[in-house]
Design an enzyme around this catalytic site. Structure first.
Site, PDB file in Angstrom:
ATOM      1  N   SER A 120       0.820  -1.215   0.000  1.00  0.00           N
ATOM      2  CA  SER A 120       0.000   0.000   0.000  1.00  0.00           C
ATOM      3  C   SER A 120       0.850   1.259   0.000  1.00  0.00           C
ATOM      4  CB  SER A 120      -0.992   0.000   1.160  1.00  0.00           C
ATOM      5  OG  SER A 120      -0.461  -0.577   2.296  1.00  0.00           O
ATOM      6  N   HIS A 141      -2.399  -2.979  -6.511  1.00  0.00           N
ATOM      7  CA  HIS A 141      -2.877  -2.582  -5.183  1.00  0.00           C
ATOM      8  C   HIS A 141      -4.388  -2.745  -5.096  1.00  0.00           C
ATOM      9  CE1 HIS A 141      -3.218   0.896  -2.010  1.00  0.00           C
ATOM     10  NE2 HIS A 141      -3.303  -0.297  -1.454  1.00  0.00           N
ATOM     11  N   GLU A 153      -5.391  -0.297  -8.064  1.00  0.00           N
ATOM     12  CA  GLU A 153      -4.433   0.720  -8.487  1.00  0.00           C
ATOM     13  C   GLU A 153      -3.262  -0.050  -9.103  1.00  0.00           C
ATOM     14  OE1 GLU A 153      -3.329   4.851  -6.123  1.00  0.00           O
ATOM     15  OE2 GLU A 153      -3.195   2.995  -5.031  1.00  0.00           O
ATOM     16  N   ASN A 191      -3.491   6.420  -1.213  1.00  0.00           N
ATOM     17  CA  ASN A 191      -3.091   6.809   0.140  1.00  0.00           C
ATOM     18  C   ASN A 191      -2.521   8.221   0.220  1.00  0.00           C
ATOM     19  OD1 ASN A 191      -3.943   4.705   1.829  1.00  0.00           O
ATOM     20  ND2 ASN A 191      -2.402   3.393   0.923  1.00  0.00           N
TER      21      ASN A 191
HETATM   22  P1  NAI Z   1      -1.887  -9.664   7.113  1.00  0.00           P
HETATM   23  O1  NAI Z   1      -1.041  -9.471   8.308  1.00  0.00           O
HETATM   24  O2  NAI Z   1      -3.348  -9.971   7.275  1.00  0.00           O
HETATM   25  O3  NAI Z   1      -1.273 -10.850   6.186  1.00  0.00           O
HETATM   26  C1  NAI Z   1       0.084 -10.966   5.869  1.00  0.00           C
HETATM   27  C2  NAI Z   1       0.421 -12.448   5.725  1.00  0.00           C
HETATM   28  O4  NAI Z   1       1.720 -12.548   5.126  1.00  0.00           O
HETATM   29  C3  NAI Z   1       0.476 -13.204   7.059  1.00  0.00           C
HETATM   30  O5  NAI Z   1      -0.356 -14.333   6.993  1.00  0.00           O
HETATM   31  C4  NAI Z   1       1.961 -13.588   7.185  1.00  0.00           C
HETATM   32  O6  NAI Z   1       2.167 -14.840   7.815  1.00  0.00           O
HETATM   33  C5  NAI Z   1       2.379 -13.648   5.724  1.00  0.00           C
HETATM   34  N1  NAI Z   1       3.818 -13.516   5.527  1.00  0.00           N
HETATM   35  C6  NAI Z   1       4.691 -12.697   6.143  1.00  0.00           C
HETATM   36  N2  NAI Z   1       5.933 -12.857   5.650  1.00  0.00           N
HETATM   37  C7  NAI Z   1       5.844 -13.820   4.690  1.00  0.00           C
HETATM   38  C8  NAI Z   1       6.774 -14.420   3.809  1.00  0.00           C
HETATM   39  N3  NAI Z   1       8.053 -14.106   3.820  1.00  0.00           N
HETATM   40  N4  NAI Z   1       6.323 -15.380   2.949  1.00  0.00           N
HETATM   41  C9  NAI Z   1       5.017 -15.723   2.927  1.00  0.00           C
HETATM   42  N5  NAI Z   1       4.089 -15.166   3.723  1.00  0.00           N
HETATM   43  C10 NAI Z   1       4.486 -14.227   4.597  1.00  0.00           C
HETATM   44  O7  NAI Z   1      -1.666  -8.345   6.213  1.00  0.00           O
HETATM   45  P2  NAI Z   1      -2.625  -7.705   5.096  1.00  0.00           P
HETATM   46  O8  NAI Z   1      -3.490  -6.683   5.719  1.00  0.00           O
HETATM   47  O9  NAI Z   1      -3.214  -8.819   4.301  1.00  0.00           O
HETATM   48  O10 NAI Z   1      -1.555  -6.890   4.217  1.00  0.00           O
HETATM   49  C11 NAI Z   1      -0.711  -7.523   3.281  1.00  0.00           C
HETATM   50  C12 NAI Z   1      -0.177  -6.497   2.300  1.00  0.00           C
HETATM   51  O11 NAI Z   1      -1.270  -5.839   1.647  1.00  0.00           O
HETATM   52  C13 NAI Z   1       0.682  -5.378   2.914  1.00  0.00           C
HETATM   53  O12 NAI Z   1       1.693  -5.042   2.012  1.00  0.00           O
HETATM   54  C14 NAI Z   1      -0.330  -4.229   3.045  1.00  0.00           C
HETATM   55  O13 NAI Z   1       0.286  -2.963   3.035  1.00  0.00           O
HETATM   56  C15 NAI Z   1      -1.161  -4.429   1.789  1.00  0.00           C
HETATM   57  N6  NAI Z   1      -2.500  -3.852   1.835  1.00  0.00           N
HETATM   58  C16 NAI Z   1      -3.269  -3.936   2.971  1.00  0.00           C
HETATM   59  C17 NAI Z   1      -4.542  -3.385   2.993  1.00  0.00           C
HETATM   60  C18 NAI Z   1      -5.399  -3.460   4.225  1.00  0.00           C
HETATM   61  O14 NAI Z   1      -6.415  -2.746   4.307  1.00  0.00           O
HETATM   62  N7  NAI Z   1      -5.067  -4.307   5.182  1.00  0.00           N
HETATM   63  C19 NAI Z   1      -5.110  -2.709   1.811  1.00  0.00           C
HETATM   64  C20 NAI Z   1      -4.251  -2.749   0.649  1.00  0.00           C
HETATM   65  C21 NAI Z   1      -2.987  -3.279   0.691  1.00  0.00           C
END
Ligand code: NAI
Length: 285
Positions: A120, A141, A153, A191
């Site tokens: 993000s 995104h 995006e 953002n």
């Molecule tokens: P989350 O914490 O729910 O999920 C992240 C997952 O990635 C976890 O299950 C973790 O175990 C896994 N993980 C971490 N390191 C890893 C690796 N080396 N290999 C494989 N898996 C790994 O986080 P979320 O909210 O899903 O965010 C993920 C990405 O999406 C981030 O970059 C965030 O900035 C982006 N994002 C988030 C939004 C939101 O509203 N939460 C909206 C748009 C983008």
């Protein structure tokens, strides 16, 4: 280039949503996370979502089973990567984790594969530089919740090729989303516009101009926003909001992006919004 095999890395809130929508759009999906139980948890969340759609008669039981059968858990990164046409990365928002992952994916994926990040706020150009294929690295995104929100995006890194951009734009459409083209600058568009508004809303509370409820009411009733900025901040997570403001502040070196001291204070207190039970509002756990 035609995409058939779609890999998602990270089975958290975004990754599982992306995997679900990809499978619902007919792609063969492999879903990977660091631990098998996390992949299972992601799959269970997808099944729960699909069951809700079945109960609302939006899809049939056969549709649900078809979608679930198209998502294969991939316990190793190698297994996730080795046949992928595209990989969409949705792991933690941390540059070191992402660059190390992209370096490994670059060595494991077929040479034609596109490597996309759902980041993000982190620079796509820097993530791309960790690979030997920067022209095939791009930002995709998605918005949260992925099955509901229409926007993707699509962020061009400095080296992203036109052909790769076009393929990803078509892919977003094939997933029922509307792609919008954006260049790689801090906060992209979403953002960069949203977060300063949220930060300013926090300043109005910090300076005693109005209560959180009043700020949200003004923006909902006066500007027709479906949700007030402070409620939205609580949903996004105040730590994430602070992280993005810091990215904007450092990236542009402009004081207009300075994070509000009240935002810092809440994050330091562990008041992270809905996920921690308290932010601008109090939530039942
Ligand atoms: P989350 O914490 O729910 O999920 C992240 C997952 O990635 C976890 O299950 C973790 O175990 C896994 N993980 C971490 N390191 C890893 C690796 N080396 N290999 C494989 N898996 C790994 O986080 P979320 O909210 O899903 O965010 C993920 C990405 O999406 C981030 O970059 C965030 O900035 C982006 N994002 C988030 C939004 C939101 O509203 N939460 C909206 C748009 C983008």
């Amino acid at each position: 280039m035609s995409i058939q095999r779609f890999t998602v890395i990270g089975a958290g809130q975004m990754g599982s949503g992306i995997a679900q929508v990809a499978a619902q759009s007919g792609f063969e999906v492999r879903l990977h996370d660091v631990k098998e139980e996390l992949i299972r948890k992601g799959l269970a969340g997808i099944e729960k979502n699909l069951n809700r759609q079945v109960s609302k008669e939006r899809i049939s039981e056969a549709d649900r089973d078809g979608v679930l059968s198209r998502i294969q858990p991939a316990v190793t990164l190698e297994e996730a990567a080795n046949e992928a046409d595209i990989v969409v990365e949705a792991v933690v928002e941390n540059m070191e984790v992402k660059t190390s992952l992209f370096r490994r994916l670059d060595g494991m994926c077929p040479t034609h594969a596109i490597l996309a990040s759902n980041t993000s706020s982190l620079p796509i150009t820097e993530i791309a530089a960790a690979t030997q294929r920067p022209e095939q690295v791009i930002g995709m995104h998605f918005m949260n919740p992925v099955p509901v929100m229409k926007l993707v995006e699509v962020i061009r890194g400095l080296a992203t090729s036109d052909a790769v951009y076009k393929t990803v734009e078509e892919l977003a459409r094939a997933m029922g989303k509307t792609p919008v083209e954006v260049n790689d600058f801090p906060g992209f568009v979403s953002n960069r516009v949203l977060m300063p508004m949220i930060n300013e809303a926090i300043y109005t509370v910090y300076e005693g101009v109005a209560t959180p409820e009043a700020v949200d009411e003004v923006m909902k009733l006066g500007m027709n926003h479906p949700m007030g900025p402070l409620t939205l901040a609580d949903f996004i997570g105040l730590d994430t909001c602070l992280y993005i403001m810091e990215t904007l502040y450092e990236g542009f070196g402009d004081s207009k992006y300075r994070p509000c001291p009240l935002l810092r204070k809440y994050v330091k207190a562990g008041w992270l919004g809905k996920k921690s039970g308290r932010g601008f509002y109090v939530y039942e756990k």
